[in-house]
Design a protein around this motif. Structure first.
Motif, PDB file in Angstrom:
ATOM      1  N   ASP A  46       0.518  -1.483  -0.037  1.00  0.00           N
ATOM      2  CA  ASP A  46       0.066   0.430  -0.048  1.00  0.00           C
ATOM      3  C   ASP A  46       1.243   1.303  -0.403  1.00  0.00           C
ATOM      4  OD1 ASP A  46      -2.853   0.968   0.529  1.00  0.00           O
ATOM      5  OD2 ASP A  46      -1.448   1.952   1.716  1.00  0.00           O
ATOM      6  N   THR A  47       0.336   1.834  -0.907  1.00  0.00           N
ATOM      7  CA  THR A  47       1.399   3.263  -1.376  1.00  0.00           C
ATOM      8  C   THR A  47       0.231   4.371  -1.391  1.00  0.00           C
ATOM      9  OG1 THR A  47       3.300   4.702  -2.079  1.00  0.00           O
ATOM     10  CG2 THR A  47       2.027   2.729  -3.510  1.00  0.00           C
ATOM     11  N   ALA A  48       1.622   5.444  -2.354  1.00  0.00           N
ATOM     12  CA  ALA A  48       0.281   6.363  -2.175  1.00  0.00           C
ATOM     13  C   ALA A  48       0.700   7.717  -2.746  1.00  0.00           C
ATOM     14  CB  ALA A  48      -0.915   7.358  -1.127  1.00  0.00           C
ATOM     15  N   HIS A  49       0.327   8.322  -3.412  1.00  0.00           N
ATOM     16  CA  HIS A  49       0.942   9.798  -4.218  1.00  0.00           C
ATOM     17  C   HIS A  49       1.438  10.713  -2.787  1.00  0.00           C
ATOM     18  CE1 HIS A  49      -0.269  11.402  -8.055  1.00  0.00           C
ATOM     19  NE2 HIS A  49      -0.087  10.411  -8.310  1.00  0.00           N
ATOM     20  N   MET A  50       0.915  10.807  -1.757  1.00  0.00           N
ATOM     21  CA  MET A  50       0.662  11.654  -0.914  1.00  0.00           C
ATOM     22  C   MET A  50       1.986  11.446   0.519  1.00  0.00           C
ATOM     23  SD  MET A  50      -1.718  12.479   2.315  1.00  0.00           S
ATOM     24  CE  MET A  50      -2.844  13.344   1.129  1.00  0.00           C
ATOM     25  N   TYR A  51       2.903   9.972   0.255  1.00  0.00           N
ATOM     26  CA  TYR A  51       3.301   9.032   0.401  1.00  0.00           C
ATOM     27  C   TYR A  51       5.240   9.727  -0.099  1.00  0.00           C
ATOM     28  CZ  TYR A  51       0.266   5.896   2.172  1.00  0.00           C
ATOM     29  OH  TYR A  51      -1.035   5.690   2.739  1.00  0.00           O
ATOM     30  N   ILE A  56       9.734   4.153  -4.885  1.00  0.00           N
ATOM     31  CA  ILE A  56      10.383   2.905  -4.079  1.00  0.00           C
ATOM     32  C   ILE A  56       9.686   1.733  -4.142  1.00  0.00           C
ATOM     33  CG2 ILE A  56      12.089   4.531  -3.405  1.00  0.00           C
ATOM     34  CD1 ILE A  56      10.421   3.723  -0.247  1.00  0.00           C
ATOM     35  N   VAL A  57       8.053   1.836  -4.191  1.00  0.00           N
ATOM     36  CA  VAL A  57       7.145   0.416  -4.189  1.00  0.00           C
ATOM     37  C   VAL A  57       7.888  -0.609  -5.544  1.00  0.00           C
ATOM     38  CG1 VAL A  57       5.228  -0.679  -4.572  1.00  0.00           C
ATOM     39  CG2 VAL A  57       5.715   1.398  -2.739  1.00  0.00           C
ATOM     40  N   GLY A  58       7.799   0.985  -6.270  1.00  0.00           N
ATOM     41  CA  GLY A  58       8.068   0.202  -8.229  1.00  0.00           C
ATOM     42  C   GLY A  58       8.765  -0.510  -8.541  1.00  0.00           C
ATOM     43  N   GLN A  59      10.569   0.151  -7.734  1.00  0.00           N
ATOM     44  CA  GLN A  59      11.556  -0.941  -7.723  1.00  0.00           C
ATOM     45  C   GLN A  59      11.609  -1.567  -6.970  1.00  0.00           C
ATOM     46  OE1 GLN A  59      14.689   1.796  -6.005  1.00  0.00           O
ATOM     47  NE2 GLN A  59      13.600   4.092  -7.893  1.00  0.00           N
ATOM     48  N   ALA A  60      11.728  -2.135  -6.186  1.00  0.00           N
ATOM     49  CA  ALA A  60      10.946  -2.814  -5.387  1.00  0.00           C
ATOM     50  C   ALA A  60      10.401  -4.702  -5.512  1.00  0.00           C
ATOM     51  CB  ALA A  60       9.955  -2.900  -3.552  1.00  0.00           C
ATOM     52  N   VAL A  61       8.825  -3.807  -6.798  1.00  0.00           N
ATOM     53  CA  VAL A  61       8.247  -4.732  -7.149  1.00  0.00           C
ATOM     54  C   VAL A  61       8.678  -5.344  -8.373  1.00  0.00           C
ATOM     55  CG1 VAL A  61       6.498  -5.281  -8.408  1.00  0.00           C
ATOM     56  CG2 VAL A  61       6.301  -3.932  -6.130  1.00  0.00           C
ATOM     57  N   THR A  75      -2.708   2.210  -4.335  1.00  0.00           N
ATOM     58  CA  THR A  75      -1.901   3.885  -4.394  1.00  0.00           C
ATOM     59  C   THR A  75      -3.487   4.682  -4.478  1.00  0.00           C
ATOM     60  OG1 THR A  75      -0.521   5.322  -4.797  1.00  0.00           O
ATOM     61  CG2 THR A  75      -1.690   4.562  -6.873  1.00  0.00           C
ATOM     62  N   LYS A  76      -2.796   5.952  -3.865  1.00  0.00           N
ATOM     63  CA  LYS A  76      -4.237   6.948  -4.102  1.00  0.00           C
ATOM     64  C   LYS A  76      -3.531   8.557  -4.560  1.00  0.00           C
ATOM     65  CE  LYS A  76      -3.571   4.962   0.894  1.00  0.00           C
ATOM     66  NZ  LYS A  76      -2.658   4.366   0.892  1.00  0.00           N
ATOM     67  N   LEU A  77      -4.934   8.792  -4.646  1.00  0.00           N
ATOM     68  CA  LEU A  77      -4.419  10.661  -5.647  1.00  0.00           C
ATOM     69  C   LEU A  77      -4.501  11.206  -4.084  1.00  0.00           C
ATOM     70  CD1 LEU A  77      -6.243  10.124  -8.774  1.00  0.00           C
ATOM     71  CD2 LEU A  77      -3.575   9.636  -8.337  1.00  0.00           C
ATOM     72  N   CYS A  78      -4.105  12.033  -4.077  1.00  0.00           N
ATOM     73  CA  CYS A  78      -4.010  13.618  -2.467  1.00  0.00           C
ATOM     74  C   CYS A  78      -5.146  14.964  -3.409  1.00  0.00           C
ATOM     75  CB  CYS A  78      -2.706  12.996  -2.010  1.00  0.00           C
ATOM     76  SG  CYS A  78      -1.242  14.121  -2.994  1.00  0.00           S
ATOM     77  N   GLY A  79      -4.431  15.395  -2.418  1.00  0.00           N
ATOM     78  CA  GLY A  79      -4.799  16.834  -2.857  1.00  0.00           C
ATOM     79  C   GLY A  79      -4.277  17.091  -4.101  1.00  0.00           C
ATOM     80  N   THR A  80      -3.021  17.127  -4.318  1.00  0.00           N
ATOM     81  CA  THR A  80      -2.657  17.968  -5.566  1.00  0.00           C
ATOM     82  C   THR A  80      -2.894  17.664  -6.874  1.00  0.00           C
ATOM     83  OG1 THR A  80      -0.259  16.608  -5.294  1.00  0.00           O
ATOM     84  CG2 THR A  80      -0.087  18.084  -4.102  1.00  0.00           C
ATOM     85  N   ARG A  81      -3.690  16.638  -6.500  1.00  0.00           N
ATOM     86  CA  ARG A  81      -4.391  16.145  -7.943  1.00  0.00           C
ATOM     87  C   ARG A  81      -5.763  16.240  -8.294  1.00  0.00           C
ATOM     88  NH1 ARG A  81      -0.320  17.287  -9.250  1.00  0.00           N
ATOM     89  NH2 ARG A  81       1.643  16.538 -10.054  1.00  0.00           N
ATOM     90  N   SER A  94       1.311   7.862 -11.644  1.00  0.00           N
ATOM     91  CA  SER A  94       1.704   6.805 -10.139  1.00  0.00           C
ATOM     92  C   SER A  94       1.611   5.629 -11.388  1.00  0.00           C
ATOM     93  CB  SER A  94       0.629   5.902  -9.358  1.00  0.00           C
ATOM     94  OG  SER A  94       0.150   6.970  -9.058  1.00  0.00           O
ATOM     95  N   LEU A  95       1.653   5.426 -12.562  1.00  0.00           N
ATOM     96  CA  LEU A  95       1.911   3.781 -13.139  1.00  0.00           C
ATOM     97  C   LEU A  95       3.469   4.002 -13.745  1.00  0.00           C
ATOM     98  CD1 LEU A  95      -1.483   4.012 -16.053  1.00  0.00           C
ATOM     99  CD2 LEU A  95      -0.584   2.279 -13.865  1.00  0.00           C
ATOM    100  N   ASP A  96       3.638   5.136 -13.912  1.00  0.00           N
ATOM    101  CA  ASP A  96       5.027   5.617 -14.214  1.00  0.00           C
ATOM    102  C   ASP A  96       6.140   5.571 -13.098  1.00  0.00           C
ATOM    103  OD1 ASP A  96       7.594   6.694 -16.335  1.00  0.00           O
ATOM    104  OD2 ASP A  96       8.056   8.541 -15.151  1.00  0.00           O
ATOM    105  N   ARG A  97       5.758   6.042 -12.099  1.00  0.00           N
ATOM    106  CA  ARG A  97       6.742   5.705 -10.557  1.00  0.00           C
ATOM    107  C   ARG A  97       6.769   4.543 -10.722  1.00  0.00           C
ATOM    108  NH1 ARG A  97       4.954  11.557  -9.330  1.00  0.00           N
ATOM    109  NH2 ARG A  97       2.959  10.794  -8.200  1.00  0.00           N
ATOM    110  N   LEU A  98       5.370   4.190 -10.166  1.00  0.00           N
ATOM    111  CA  LEU A  98       4.969   2.573  -9.996  1.00  0.00           C
ATOM    112  C   LEU A  98       6.086   1.329 -10.984  1.00  0.00           C
ATOM    113  CD1 LEU A  98       1.796   2.399  -8.225  1.00  0.00           C
ATOM    114  CD2 LEU A  98       4.112   1.997  -7.544  1.00  0.00           C
TER     115      LEU A  98
END
Length: 271
Positions: A46-51, A56-61, A75-81, A94-98
Motif C-alpha cells: 500500500d502506497t500513495a501520492h502523498m507518501y 521505491i515501491v515500483g523498484q522493489a516490486v 495507491t491513492k491520489l491526494c489533493g494535489t490531483r 503513478s503508473l510511471d513511478r510504479l
C-alpha cells in the motif's frame, strides 16, 4: 497465499486481507524494507501520492523477482490531483513511478470537494484496464452515502482508520450494504495507544500462543476487514501475516469489543 487470506471485491477481484503499509518508508532503506516484506510473503503493498514513495515501491516490486500479477499494488491520489484532468495526470504519474502497466487498487485519499470529478478519471482508468479496482479512503458513512449517489461504479474499497479502539461497525454495515469493503489503516494505532500491552489482547494472545498484535489483526480480519499493518522488522512482518491458523470465538470478540471508544485517534472523522 491460500484463498482464506483474500477477500473478494464487488467486481470479483481478489485482494489480500493482510497488506503492508509503507507511509513512513523513503529512499534506498525504504526500498529494502519493501523487498523484505515481499520476501516475508506480503502480496499487497500500500502506497500513495502523498507518501512520496511510489518510486521505491515500483523498484522493489521490479527487483523482487516475483511475477507482477502475484503482487497487489494499492495507491491513492491526494489533493494535489483533485479534479478530473489532474486525476488523469496523477494516474499516469503513478503508473510511471510504479513501473507498471496497471494498478490493482486506486483510491481517492480523502473526501475532497472534487472527489466526484476525480472518480470519473478513476472510472475511465478502470474501464480501460489501467486499474483493476477503484475506491475511496477516509470517507465516513454520511460522505460515502452522498458520494455513491452519483457513482456509475460503486467503490470497491473504503480505506479508513480502524482498530480495536475504533471498530466502526456501523460504517462497515453501511459499506457492506452497498457492496464496498472496508480496509483498515492504523490497525496498531500508529503509537497513539499502548495496544501491544493491552491486557485483554495479551490474555488472548497467551491463550492462543499469539502476540497482542496478531490478536488485534485477527479481530478485524475475522470480521471481514482487510488490514495494512507496518513493521520494519522481519520477525514482526512474519508474525503479522501468520494469523490465519487462529479463530477467535464470539466471546473473545466480545471481550475485545470492550476496548471500543467510538472515537478517532487521528481527528479524521466526525462519525
Amino acid at each position: 497465499m491460500t484463498d482464506n487470506q483474500y477477500m473478494t471485491l464487488n467486481n470479483g477481484v481478489k485482494m489480500p486481507l493482510v497488506g503492508f503499509g509503507t507511509w513512513t518508508l523513503r529512499g534506498e532503506q525504504g526500498k529494502q524494507v519493501v523487498l523484505e516484506a515481499l520476501a516475508a510473503g506480503y502480496r499487497l503493498i500500500d502506497t500513495a501520492h502523498m507518501y512520496g514513495n511510489e518510486d521505491i515501491v515500483g523498484q522493489a516490486v521490479a527487483e523482487s523477482g516475483i511475477p507482477r500479477e502475484e503482487i497487489f499494488i494499492t495507491t491513492k491520489l491526494c489533493g494535489t490531483r483533485a479534479g478530473y484532468k489532474l486525476a488523469c495526470q496523477g494516474i499516469e504519474e503513478s503508473l510511471d513511478r510504479l513501473q507498471t502497466d496497471y494498478i490493482d487498487l486506486l483510491l481517492i485519499h480523502e473526501p475532497y470537494a472534487e472527489a466526484a470529478e476525480m472518480y470519473c478519471a478513476l472510472t475511465e482508468a478502470y474501464r480501460s484496464g489501467k486499474v483493476r479496482a477503484i475506491g475511496i479512503s477516509n470517507f465516513n458513512a454520511r460522505e460515502y452515502l452522498a458520494f455513491i449517489e452519483n457513482c456509475d461504479i460503486i467503490p470497491m474499497v473504503n480505506q479508513v482508520e480502524c482498530h480495536v479502539y475504533y471498530r466502526r461497525k456501523e460504517l462497515q454495515k453501511t459499506l457492506e450494504t452497498h457492496g464496498t469493503k472496508m480496509q483498515a489503516w492504523s490497525p496498531f494505532t500508529e503509537g497513539q495507544k499502548p495496544i501491544f500491552h493491552e491486557p485483554i489482547l495479551q490474555a488472548l494472545g497467551k491463550e492462543y500462543s499469539k502476540t497482542s498484535a496478531q490478536i488485534a489483526l485477527q479481530y478485524l480480519v475475522q470480521q471481514g476487514i482487510a488490514v495494512i499493518p507496518k513493521s520494519s522488522h522481519r520477525k514482526r512482518m512474519e508474525e503479522n501475516l501468520n494469523i490465519f491458523d487462529t479463530t477467535l470465538t464470539a466471546e473473545d470478540i466480545a471481550q475485545i469489543h470492550q476496548l471500543e471508544t467510538g472515537k478517532t485517534l487521528f481527528g479524521w472523522y466526525d462519525d
